[in-house]
Design a protein around this motif. Structure first.
Motif, PDB file in Angstrom:
ATOM      1  N   MET A  39      46.386  60.728  40.976  1.00 58.07           N
ATOM      2  CA  MET A  39      45.279  59.904  41.480  1.00 58.07           C
ATOM      3  C   MET A  39      45.866  58.674  42.168  1.00 58.07           C
ATOM      4  O   MET A  39      46.747  58.030  41.643  1.00 58.07           O
ATOM      5  CB  MET A  39      44.394  59.479  40.321  1.00 58.07           C
ATOM      6  CG  MET A  39      43.142  58.747  40.742  1.00 58.07           C
ATOM      7  SD  MET A  39      41.882  59.808  41.422  1.00 58.07           S
ATOM      8  CE  MET A  39      41.167  60.443  39.911  1.00 58.07           C
ATOM      9  N   SER A  40      45.369  58.382  43.378  1.00 60.64           N
ATOM     10  CA  SER A  40      45.892  57.228  44.095  1.00 60.64           C
ATOM     11  C   SER A  40      45.273  55.949  43.550  1.00 60.64           C
ATOM     12  O   SER A  40      44.207  55.950  42.949  1.00 60.64           O
ATOM     13  CB  SER A  40      45.575  57.360  45.588  1.00 60.64           C
ATOM     14  OG  SER A  40      44.190  57.338  45.799  1.00 60.64           O
ATOM     15  N   ALA A  41      45.982  54.835  43.781  1.00 64.68           N
ATOM     16  CA  ALA A  41      45.487  53.539  43.331  1.00 64.68           C
ATOM     17  C   ALA A  41      44.203  53.192  44.075  1.00 64.68           C
ATOM     18  O   ALA A  41      44.076  53.434  45.272  1.00 64.68           O
ATOM     19  CB  ALA A  41      46.552  52.482  43.564  1.00 64.68           C
ATOM     20  N   ARG A  42      43.258  52.601  43.352  1.00 65.73           N
ATOM     21  CA  ARG A  42      41.972  52.259  43.952  1.00 65.73           C
ATOM     22  C   ARG A  42      42.009  50.829  44.495  1.00 65.73           C
ATOM     23  O   ARG A  42      42.331  49.889  43.761  1.00 65.73           O
ATOM     24  CB  ARG A  42      40.852  52.420  42.923  1.00 65.73           C
ATOM     25  CG  ARG A  42      40.822  53.809  42.321  1.00 65.73           C
ATOM     26  CD  ARG A  42      39.548  54.085  41.568  1.00 65.73           C
ATOM     27  NE  ARG A  42      38.405  54.152  42.476  1.00 65.73           N
ATOM     28  CZ  ARG A  42      37.228  54.697  42.143  1.00 65.73           C
ATOM     29  NH1 ARG A  42      37.062  55.208  40.940  1.00 65.73           N
ATOM     30  NH2 ARG A  42      36.230  54.721  42.990  1.00 65.73           N
ATOM     31  N   PRO A  43      41.697  50.643  45.782  1.00 70.80           N
ATOM     32  CA  PRO A  43      41.762  49.302  46.377  1.00 70.80           C
ATOM     33  C   PRO A  43      40.672  48.378  45.855  1.00 70.80           C
ATOM     34  O   PRO A  43      39.484  48.712  45.862  1.00 70.80           O
ATOM     35  CB  PRO A  43      41.592  49.566  47.877  1.00 70.80           C
ATOM     36  CG  PRO A  43      40.927  50.901  47.968  1.00 70.80           C
ATOM     37  CD  PRO A  43      41.318  51.679  46.757  1.00 70.80           C
ATOM     38  N   ILE A  44      41.088  47.224  45.369  1.00 74.91           N
ATOM     39  CA  ILE A  44      40.192  46.233  44.788  1.00 74.91           C
ATOM     40  C   ILE A  44      40.430  44.897  45.495  1.00 74.91           C
ATOM     41  O   ILE A  44      41.582  44.520  45.721  1.00 74.91           O
ATOM     42  CB  ILE A  44      40.477  46.048  43.280  1.00 74.91           C
ATOM     43  CG1 ILE A  44      40.402  47.369  42.535  1.00 74.91           C
ATOM     44  CG2 ILE A  44      39.538  45.011  42.669  1.00 74.91           C
ATOM     45  CD1 ILE A  44      39.035  47.976  42.450  1.00 74.91           C
ATOM     46  N   LEU A  45      39.363  44.181  45.825  1.00 73.55           N
ATOM     47  CA  LEU A  45      39.520  42.857  46.421  1.00 73.55           C
ATOM     48  C   LEU A  45      39.220  41.796  45.375  1.00 73.55           C
ATOM     49  O   LEU A  45      38.148  41.794  44.765  1.00 73.55           O
ATOM     50  CB  LEU A  45      38.582  42.677  47.620  1.00 73.55           C
ATOM     51  CG  LEU A  45      38.715  41.332  48.345  1.00 73.55           C
ATOM     52  CD1 LEU A  45      40.115  41.154  48.926  1.00 73.55           C
ATOM     53  CD2 LEU A  45      37.656  41.185  49.439  1.00 73.55           C
ATOM     54  N   ILE A  46      40.191  40.876  45.178  1.00 71.75           N
ATOM     55  CA  ILE A  46      40.041  39.751  44.259  1.00 71.75           C
ATOM     56  C   ILE A  46      39.719  38.517  45.092  1.00 71.75           C
ATOM     57  O   ILE A  46      40.520  38.117  45.947  1.00 71.75           O
ATOM     58  CB  ILE A  46      41.330  39.516  43.453  1.00 71.75           C
ATOM     59  CG1 ILE A  46      41.699  40.769  42.657  1.00 71.75           C
ATOM     60  CG2 ILE A  46      41.175  38.312  42.531  1.00 71.75           C
ATOM     61  CD1 ILE A  46      43.111  40.741  42.104  1.00 71.75           C
ATOM     62  N   VAL A  47      38.547  37.932  44.858  1.00 69.18           N
ATOM     63  CA  VAL A  47      38.114  36.758  45.627  1.00 69.18           C
ATOM     64  C   VAL A  47      38.031  35.575  44.676  1.00 69.18           C
ATOM     65  O   VAL A  47      37.140  35.495  43.832  1.00 69.18           O
ATOM     66  CB  VAL A  47      36.749  37.002  46.298  1.00 69.18           C
ATOM     67  CG1 VAL A  47      36.410  35.841  47.228  1.00 69.18           C
ATOM     68  CG2 VAL A  47      36.734  38.328  47.051  1.00 69.18           C
ATOM     69  N   ASP A  48      38.980  34.642  44.809  1.00 69.51           N
ATOM     70  CA  ASP A  48      39.027  33.475  43.924  1.00 69.51           C
ATOM     71  C   ASP A  48      39.825  32.395  44.622  1.00 69.51           C
ATOM     72  O   ASP A  48      40.788  32.690  45.333  1.00 69.51           O
ATOM     73  CB  ASP A  48      39.682  33.847  42.581  1.00 69.51           C
ATOM     74  CG  ASP A  48      39.373  32.836  41.491  1.00 69.51           C
ATOM     75  OD1 ASP A  48      39.881  31.697  41.580  1.00 69.51           O
ATOM     76  OD2 ASP A  48      38.634  33.166  40.555  1.00 69.51           O
TER      77      ASP A  48
END
Length: 237
Positions: A1-10
């Motif tokens: 399973m490929s890594a799932r792209p996540i956006l961290i906004v802080d």
């Protein structure tokens, strides 16, 4: 399973760096960072943007994260949004959820709790009508077991197994998936199902989706298994 792209906004660089490091450690997630609402909005609404979820702080230097959440929903961003905040009063929680957030977690939070909530939201989203993936000339709606080809104004109906194969290969990204792993993931560990069953389904799937099934460009055979090229077939559309 490929890594799932996540956006961290802080707006806290130290927190972003810590979350990025911890989310990436097991290869489950592929984090990206944004420090402002403007930057986050640009990244999430750019052509070809692909993020599976957003971790969104309320206190941003150029606006309220809840207002950004509402703007993203109006712009058609449907992926899970988990709000991060130091304000956990009931009124703040309600305002965040009303803005379109899927969940709300107060700082300081335990990483394992954050991960559990994030995974839970991803599971719900993956099985919702809103989950939409682009594959070549098609828009893939796994929950409806449907491929839409807007250019030709046609719909392709998939069987449950065909939809599951496409979804798993899409999630695998650019990595080939060995036949036995794909078989186990789609059919479970059923001793009565052989790789011939998988090959038959792949053949039927290719007849439905490939512009030229004798010269595959979407559903590729590679390294003892199969790989999906989501960009393949676009020129033929």
């Amino acid at each position: 399973m490929s890594a799932r792209p996540i956006l961290i906004v802080d707006d806290d660089p130290a927190l972003r760096a810590t979350l990025t490091e911890q989310l990436a450690v097991d290869g489950e997630f592929l984090p990206s960072e944004a420090g402002t609402a403007t930057e986050a909005h640009r990244m999430l609404t750019a052509d070809g943007a692909r993020f599976d979820a957003v971790l969104l702080d309320i206190g941003l230097p150029d606006g309220d994260g809840r207002d950004l959440c509402a703007r993203l929903r109006r712009a058609g961003v449907k992926v899970p949004i988990v709000m991060l905040t130091g304000a956990d009063a009931e009124a703040d929680v309600v305002k965040g959820l009303d803005a379109g957030a899927n969940d709300y977690i107060a700082k300081p939070f335990r990483l394992n709790e954050l991960l559990a909530r994030l995974r839970a939201q991803l599971r719900v989203f993956d099985n919702s009508e809103d989950a939409v993936f682009t594959i070549g000339p098609y828009i893939f709606r796994p929950a409806s077991k449907l491929l839409l080809e807007p250019v030709k104004n046609r719909k392709i109906r998939l069987t449950e197994k065909e939809a599951a194969i496409l979804k798993y290969l899409y999630r695998a990204g650019a990595r080939p998936v060995p036949r036995q792993i794909l078989l186990n993931e789609v059919w479970g560990y059923n001793a009565n199902v052989t790789t011939h069953t998988l090959e038959t389904h792949i053949y039927r799937l290719r007849q439905k989706v490939e512009p030229d099934p004798s010269n595959t460009c979407l559903l590729l055979t590679e390294a003892g298994g199969y790989k999906l090229d989501p960009r393949g077939g676009r020129a033929a559309a």
